[in-house]
Write a protein that holds these residues in place. Structure first.
Motif, PDB file in Angstrom:
ATOM      1  N   ALA A   1      14.696 -26.066 -37.421  1.00 40.35           N
ATOM      2  CA  ALA A   1      14.682 -24.969 -36.450  1.00 40.35           C
ATOM      3  C   ALA A   1      14.713 -23.618 -37.163  1.00 40.35           C
ATOM      4  N   ILE A   2      15.456 -23.533 -38.247  1.00 43.51           N
ATOM      5  CA  ILE A   2      15.495 -22.282 -39.014  1.00 43.51           C
ATOM      6  C   ILE A   2      14.137 -22.020 -39.656  1.00 43.51           C
ATOM      7  N   ALA A   3      13.503 -23.046 -40.211  1.00 45.73           N
ATOM      8  CA  ALA A   3      12.154 -22.882 -40.768  1.00 45.73           C
ATOM      9  C   ALA A   3      11.185 -22.427 -39.682  1.00 45.73           C
ATOM     10  N   GLN A   4      11.378 -22.907 -38.459  1.00 41.26           N
ATOM     11  CA  GLN A   4      10.523 -22.484 -37.350  1.00 41.26           C
ATOM     12  C   GLN A   4      10.733 -21.011 -37.030  1.00 41.26           C
ATOM     13  N   ILE A   5      11.962 -20.506 -37.190  1.00 44.22           N
ATOM     14  CA  ILE A   5      12.224 -19.074 -37.007  1.00 44.22           C
ATOM     15  C   ILE A   5      11.399 -18.278 -38.010  1.00 44.22           C
ATOM     16  N   TYR A   6      11.401 -18.726 -39.273  1.00 47.13           N
ATOM     17  CA  TYR A   6      10.600 -18.051 -40.296  1.00 47.13           C
ATOM     18  C   TYR A   6       9.129 -18.029 -39.889  1.00 47.13           C
ATOM     19  N   LEU A   7       8.593 -19.182 -39.519  1.00 47.83           N
ATOM     20  CA  LEU A   7       7.176 -19.280 -39.170  1.00 47.83           C
ATOM     21  C   LEU A   7       6.832 -18.399 -37.971  1.00 47.83           C
ATOM     22  N   THR A   8       7.582 -18.525 -36.905  1.00 47.20           N
ATOM     23  CA  THR A   8       7.313 -17.750 -35.690  1.00 47.20           C
ATOM     24  C   THR A   8       7.393 -16.262 -35.964  1.00 47.20           C
ATOM     25  N   THR A   9       8.415 -15.862 -36.697  1.00 45.89           N
ATOM     26  CA  THR A   9       8.630 -14.443 -36.951  1.00 45.89           C
ATOM     27  C   THR A   9       7.588 -13.887 -37.918  1.00 45.89           C
ATOM     28  N   TRP A  10       7.220 -14.653 -38.926  1.00 50.86           N
ATOM     29  CA  TRP A  10       6.150 -14.207 -39.831  1.00 50.86           C
ATOM     30  C   TRP A  10       4.882 -13.935 -39.051  1.00 50.86           C
ATOM     31  N   ARG A  11       4.502 -14.874 -38.211  1.00 50.33           N
ATOM     32  CA  ARG A  11       3.243 -14.713 -37.465  1.00 50.33           C
ATOM     33  C   ARG A  11       3.293 -13.505 -36.531  1.00 50.33           C
ATOM     34  N   ALA A  12       4.434 -13.253 -35.916  1.00 45.25           N
ATOM     35  CA  ALA A  12       4.564 -12.108 -35.009  1.00 45.25           C
ATOM     36  C   ALA A  12       4.681 -10.789 -35.771  1.00 45.25           C
ATOM     37  N   THR A  13       5.516 -10.762 -36.787  1.00 43.31           N
ATOM     38  CA  THR A  13       5.806  -9.530 -37.512  1.00 43.31           C
ATOM     39  C   THR A  13       4.646  -9.073 -38.379  1.00 43.31           C
ATOM     40  N   TYR A  14       3.975 -10.007 -39.002  1.00 40.53           N
ATOM     41  CA  TYR A  14       2.966  -9.648 -39.991  1.00 40.53           C
ATOM     42  C   TYR A  14       1.538  -9.700 -39.465  1.00 40.53           C
ATOM     43  N   ALA A  15       1.365  -9.918 -38.161  1.00 41.76           N
ATOM     44  CA  ALA A  15       0.026  -9.835 -37.569  1.00 41.76           C
ATOM     45  C   ALA A  15      -0.492  -8.416 -37.800  1.00 41.76           C
TER      46      ALA A  15
END
Length: 160
Positions: free
Chosen positions: A16-30
């Protein structure tokens, strides 16, 4: 909804923590990273279980982890003998609630036990992150590096 900030535990849901990284990377770095690069990321790229002793999390009353901040010894040889904030990510739906400040306060308090100075790398074009770190008291140093066609810059803070 109430939140609490706590140290990570070895039995936390690291997927779940790795999913936070993935979700946030995709949103933040778009718009900052190439879309194909972001689309190719997977949770397998992150291993928060390896640093659980140097991680704090933001958790809902229901026990859902919605934010994470990892820290520790400098990984940059030219910035040796300093503490480093490796990452801070909060799910988009939970941003702008003060969790970032709380996570950073806990991480910096831990770093202060061993170091007089802390630093972090931030993408130069990530304007909201730059403002956030400046609000916390971090100062731009002028040190930069290229990362996936983006420029990262170092911000530093005295912990004493």
């Amino acid at each position: 909804m109430r939140m609490r900030i706590r140290p990570a535990r070895k039995d936390d849901d690291f997927q779940a923590i790795a999913q936070i990284y993935l979700t946030t990377w995709r949103a933040t770095y778009a718009g900052l990273f190439d879309q194909a690069f972001l689309a190719g990321l997977t949770t397998d790229m992150w291993h928060p279980e390896k640093r659980w002793q140097q991680t704090v999390v933001a958790e809902t009353d229901e026990g859902r982890i919605v934010g994470v901040c990892a820290y520790g010894a400098s990984r940059t040889p030219t910035l040796a003998n300093m503490g480093e904030v490796y990452s801070i990510y909060i799910l988009p739906a939970f941003q702008h609630l003060g969790l970032g400040q709380q996570l950073m306060a806990k991480a910096l308090a831990q770093l202060k036990r061993q170091y007089r100075t802390a630093f972090l790398w931030v993408l130069r074009d990530n304007v909201s992150a730059v403002r956030f770190y400046e609000t916390l008291g971090f100062k731009l140093t002028g040190t930069t590096r290229d990362d996936h066609d983006c420029v990262e810059q170092v911000f530093i803070m005295q912990l004493i």
